[in-house]
Each structure stands twice: as C-alpha cells, then as structure tokens.
Design an enzyme around this catalytic site. Structure first.
Site, PDB file in Angstrom:
ATOM      1  N   ASP A   1       0.812  -1.215   0.000  1.00 36.91           N
ATOM      2  CA  ASP A   1       0.000   0.000   0.000  1.00 36.91           C
ATOM      3  C   ASP A   1       0.846   1.265   0.000  1.00 36.91           C
ATOM      4  OD1 ASP A   1       0.974  -0.551   2.494  1.00 36.91           O
ATOM      5  OD2 ASP A   1      -0.972  -0.883   3.409  1.00 36.91           O
TER       6      ASP A   1
ATOM      7  N   ASN B   1      -7.549  -2.725  14.163  1.00 40.67           N
ATOM      8  CA  ASN B   1      -8.940  -2.977  13.763  1.00 40.67           C
ATOM      9  C   ASN B   1      -9.041  -4.164  12.795  1.00 40.67           C
ATOM     10  OD1 ASN B   1      -7.850  -1.985  11.424  1.00 40.67           O
ATOM     11  ND2 ASN B   1      -9.268  -0.263  11.187  1.00 40.67           N
TER      12      ASN B   1
ATOM     13  N   HIS C   1      -7.279  -4.655   9.999  1.00 39.43           N
ATOM     14  CA  HIS C   1      -7.012  -4.435   8.575  1.00 39.43           C
ATOM     15  C   HIS C   1      -5.731  -5.157   8.147  1.00 39.43           C
ATOM     16  CE1 HIS C   1      -4.648  -0.421   9.433  1.00 39.43           C
ATOM     17  NE2 HIS C   1      -3.781  -1.410   9.269  1.00 39.43           N
TER      18      HIS C   1
ATOM     19  N   GLU D   1      -9.547  -1.465   5.080  1.00 40.88           N
ATOM     20  CA  GLU D   1     -10.209  -1.141   6.341  1.00 40.88           C
ATOM     21  C   GLU D   1     -11.559  -1.844   6.429  1.00 40.88           C
ATOM     22  OE1 GLU D   1      -8.461   0.256   8.462  1.00 40.88           O
ATOM     23  OE2 GLU D   1      -7.804   2.268   7.990  1.00 40.88           O
TER      24      GLU D   1
END
Ligand code: F6R
Length: 498
Positions: free
Chosen positions: A68, A133, A135, A140
């Site tokens: 990313d 979280n 990811h 996400e």
C-alpha cells in the site's frame, strides 16, 4: 483457524527471526516475488535481511511488491511508504525491482497500473502486519474479500495508530491510501502475518477464532491454505489456548491439559520406577497433545539448569530433557524446578500480585522457592541457593543449593522422623533466616503426603520464632499448601508467562 499455522513466540526479536527463517527458506527454494509490508511490525525482519545481505547478495535480484501507499503526501515525504521501504530495506540491499503503488499519479491510473503489475505476478511469499482494527494492507473494515487494488479512506483508529510517524499529529496523517485488495493478497502462494503487543490481541483472536467476516479483513486469511501467523505472547493473550502441564516427582509422573482458565480438562497420573521416566512421560504427553496446545510446562524435582536436569533418585545427570522433549513434540517447553512451580502456583492462585511468598515443601525431598515482584527469584547468579546459602549450614544438613531460584535437596523426609528434633531445628533455621533477610509476606510449609504430619508445622513455628530478630517476633504463621497438584498447575501457568 483450521488452515492457519500459529506460532507463538516470546518477543518481537523471536517473531522477526521466525519470519526471517521462512523468508530465507523461500529465497533458498528459488522464490523471486515477495510481497512486503510497512509499519513497525516488519522492521525486525528487514534488519535481519539487511544483515544477511552482507554475505548473501541474492536479495538484490528479488522482486518486491508493497501492499500500500498513502495518498496525499509526496513520494519523497519521509513517511511515504516509498521512502519507508527505501530507508528501511531497499537502499541497503541494492534492490532495484521494487513496486509500490504510485499515488502521485491520478488515482485511477495508479490503481490500474498497480493492478496490472499484480496481475502479471505470482507473489511467492506475502508478508503482512495487522491493524488494531484487523485491517491487512490498508483494507479497512468493512471490506469485500473480492476487492482488488483500491482507493480507501483510512479509519480514524488507523490514523490514530499511525500518527506516531507524523509528529504525533493526526492532522498530518493522510486520510486516504491505495492498497492491494484482499483478493490480491489471497493470491499469494504463501502468507506470513506477524503481530506483537497487546493492542493486537483482539484482532488476532477475531482473525483466528471467529467466522470470516468483512468486518475483520484479516479473517479472510482463513480462506487461504498456507498462512503462518507469528505472534508474541502479548498478541496471543486473548486466545483460548490449552496448556500442557507435566510434573515429575521422584515417585510419579503427572500430565494434564489445562484450558485457558487453568481448568483441568485431561489428567493422568502414573507411578514410575526410576528407569523409564522420559519414555513413559513422552507417551503420556503424546496421548494428550492437540493442536490447541502451544506451551508445555514441565516441573521436575532435582537441579534444573539451562534445560538440564540432575536428580540422583531418578537417575538423571545433566539430562537434556527440555531439548529432547521440544524436538519430540515440536512445542515450546518451559522447564522448571518442582518447588519453584509449586511456589508459583500458590502465589498465582491464592495471593495478591504485589505480595511475596517463600514456599518450602517437605515431601520425599526438600525443596523451596521464593516469589517476589510477581516472579520466581533466581538470585544474583540464577542460583536460588544464594538466598539460602547465607542461612543454612551446608555441611550439616542442606548440602545442595543449586536449582534456579530454589533450594533442592534429595532427602527422604520419611527418614527424618527418626531425628525429628534435628529436622525441626534445621527447618526452623532456614525459615527464620529467610524471614530475617528477605522478609516474605507469607511462608508456606507444605507437608502434604508426608508422614511427618501437620503437627510438625507447629513445632517448626515455635523453633522459627525463637530464632527471629526481635522486631519480627511472632511474625511467623505457617500455612500449609492450599492448591491441589500445585507443581503441575504451576508449571502450566509459568509456561504461559514467559
Ligand atoms: C502497512 C500495512 C498495515 C500494517 C498495519 C500494522 O503496509 O499494510 O496493514 O501492517 O497497520 O502496522 P504496525 O506494524 O505499524 O503496527
């Protein structure tokens, strides 16, 4: 969980090393295409690659594909992932075939270009971290598992977590990013995900134990057939894992499986005849071994030093029991002295965290352990005997102070009854000197399973009191052991502690 191989390690260094071993193995096997991640997690792995590069130039010729890139900051910004990879790996290994989404292009071009690259590539090994979280990459929650390279808005929690790279100022953290999609990640032949620290524990639990859901992007890894998850103890702290406890005394072997609340779910006890102990124990262990067991705690009477056990009664002389068992069952084995294990269990299960305990067991042999600051005290040189040497006349009675953090003596207390007075005196000296020096909050003298029954503790108390410094008079109140099978459960609890 079924498909995922879980490796639980002690710390960040071990996590990085395990990942590096897999990376190296792939390189040796001729793999060329490696999927890379950024963030704090893979930095240890990258250091190991850089170190190895000094003598192994292969890394120059591999192809690297990053997950990313932030959108909205320049490629040359110190925190762009392009710059991050150059600084932390690529420059030092002279890698030239490196691919990272170029978010300085118009977004649709950036996505199309990167997708094209990925479509023409078979990534052999994909390295992943995981967000708090859940990811992976910057996918996400909620995210479709079918998605490929895409443009994402970063969640507030992700920007909060990453602000440490941006002067701790959330306003400087980009709001958008481009990321490989879940579908791209799942196309890799092999995946290694690393995580360390307690803030990852919930995501790790959900990823491994809950049904795959778009709410937890990493749970998509359950759909892949070659994933290894390498995590430290803190990241593993919410997993409902079982622990195997083994307890070898000079007369019996006990093996039990404990669930994550330390409830016994399997239990076997066998007497031994001092010759076939290792093989017998191994047989019992194999009976209970399952995939849910990651840690094995082994408590044994005798001198325990660096994985070796010596015990004249059970015919072990520097026997490498830890290494042998680890090899035989492919699990991490935490070896400890039996009295230490008992002390640890008593402390963990009956006392407050900030209290200290001295535990002495008077069974077939005599053992003792001292717990303070939440841990077994091993003395300055790792020899618990240091604590006792200063208090016991080693020529008269206790002549073996050797095991880590414990006193240990191979003496048949049954035989002591013929000289009970001397016995009481010596134990009294030990305890009085322990109180006079280390001053524990609690003393346990465990006389379970001995003929010298509870009446003896009264006499020991009297003797001890007589020997205490005046300001500590009447301090002593000896309690017997409260925990059942304390050395067995103590070994299991301690195995998960490190
Ligand atoms: C970065 C990436 C992210 C990170 C994750 C954990 O390329 O793909 O998924 O792996 O945010 O970040 P750290 O390792 O900093 O805790």
């Amino acid at each position: 969980m079924k498909n995922i191989k879980l490796v639980i390690v002690k710390n960040y260094e071990e996590m990085s090393l395990k990942a590096f071993e897999i990376f190296q193995e792939q390189v040796k096997n001729g793999s060329l295409n490696f999927g890379m991640a950024t963030g704090s997690t893979p930095l240890g792995l990258y250091s190991l690659i850089k170190e190895d590069y000094k003598s192994n130039k292969t890394y120059e010729n591999l192809n690297y594909f990053n997950l990313d890139e932030y959108h909205g900051i320049d490629r040359n910004h110190p925190e762009s992932y392009y710059q991050f990879m150059k600084d932390n790996l690529f420059n030092e290994i002279n890698a030239s075939n490196c691919f990272i989404p170029d978010a300085s292009l118009p977004i649709t071009d950036c996505i199309c270009e990167y997708q094209k690259i990925l479509d023409n590539t078979q990534i052999d090994l994909q390295i992943l971290g995981i967000g708090n979280n859940g990811h992976i990459g910057f996918n996400e929650p909620p995210t479709s598992f079918d998605i490929q390279t895409n443009y994402v808005k970063l969640n507030n929690s992700t920007r909060q977590a990453n602000k440490r790279f941006f002067n701790n100022n959330i306003d400087e953290v980009p709001e958008y990013a481009v990321t490989m999609g879940i579908k791209d990640i799942l196309r890799a032949k092999k995946i290694v995900l690393m995580a360390n620290g307690e803030n990852k524990a919930t995501a790790i639990y959900q990823m491994l134990f809950e049904e795959p859901t778009e709410q937890l992007p990493a749970s998509a890894l359950q759909l892949h057939n070659d994933v290894t998850v390498i995590i430290d103890y803190k990241a593993a702290s919410k997993l409902p894992l079982n622990t195997l406890g083994i307890d070898i005394s000079s007369t019996r072997i006990k093996v039990a499986t404990f669930n994550s609340d330390y409830k016994r779910i399997k239990y076997e006890v066998l007497p031994h005849n001092n010759t076939d102990i290792y093989d017998k124990m191994l047989g019992m262990v194999k009976e209970q071994l399952t995939d849910e067991i990651y840690n094995v705690g082994l408590s044994i009477s005798g001198y325990v030093r660096e994985g070796l056990v010596s015990h004249p009664l059970i015919n072990f002389d520097n026997f490498p029991i830890k290494e042998k068992l680890e090899q035989a069952i492919n699990r991490r084995v935490v070896l400890m002295n039996r009295a230490n294990a008992s002390a640890f269990a008593e402390y963990k299960l009956t006392m407050d965290n900030n209290e200290s305990l001295y535990y002495i067991s008077l069974a077939t042999g005599i053992g003792g352990g001292y717990i303070a600051n939440g841990d077994i005290v091993s003395g300055k040189n790792g020899l618990g005997g240091e604590i006792c040497n200063m208090v016991i006349d080693s020529h008269q009675f206790f002549d073996d102070f050797y095991a880590d953090g414990s006193i240990e003596m191979h003496y048949n207390t049954y035989k002591l009854t013929h000289n009970e007075k001397l016995f009481i005196k010596q134990i009294g000296i030990v305890i009085a000197n322990i109180i006079n020096t280390v001053d524990p909050d609690k003393i346990i003298v465990d006389v379970k399973n001995t003929e010298i029954d509870k009446s003896i503790t009264k006499k020991i108390e009297e003797k001890t009191n007589a020997l205490l410094y005046s300001q500590k008079k009447n301090y002593i109140n000896i309690t017997g052991s409260l925990v059942e099978d304390e050395s067995l459960i103590g070994a299991a609890i301690y195995a998960n502690k490190l």
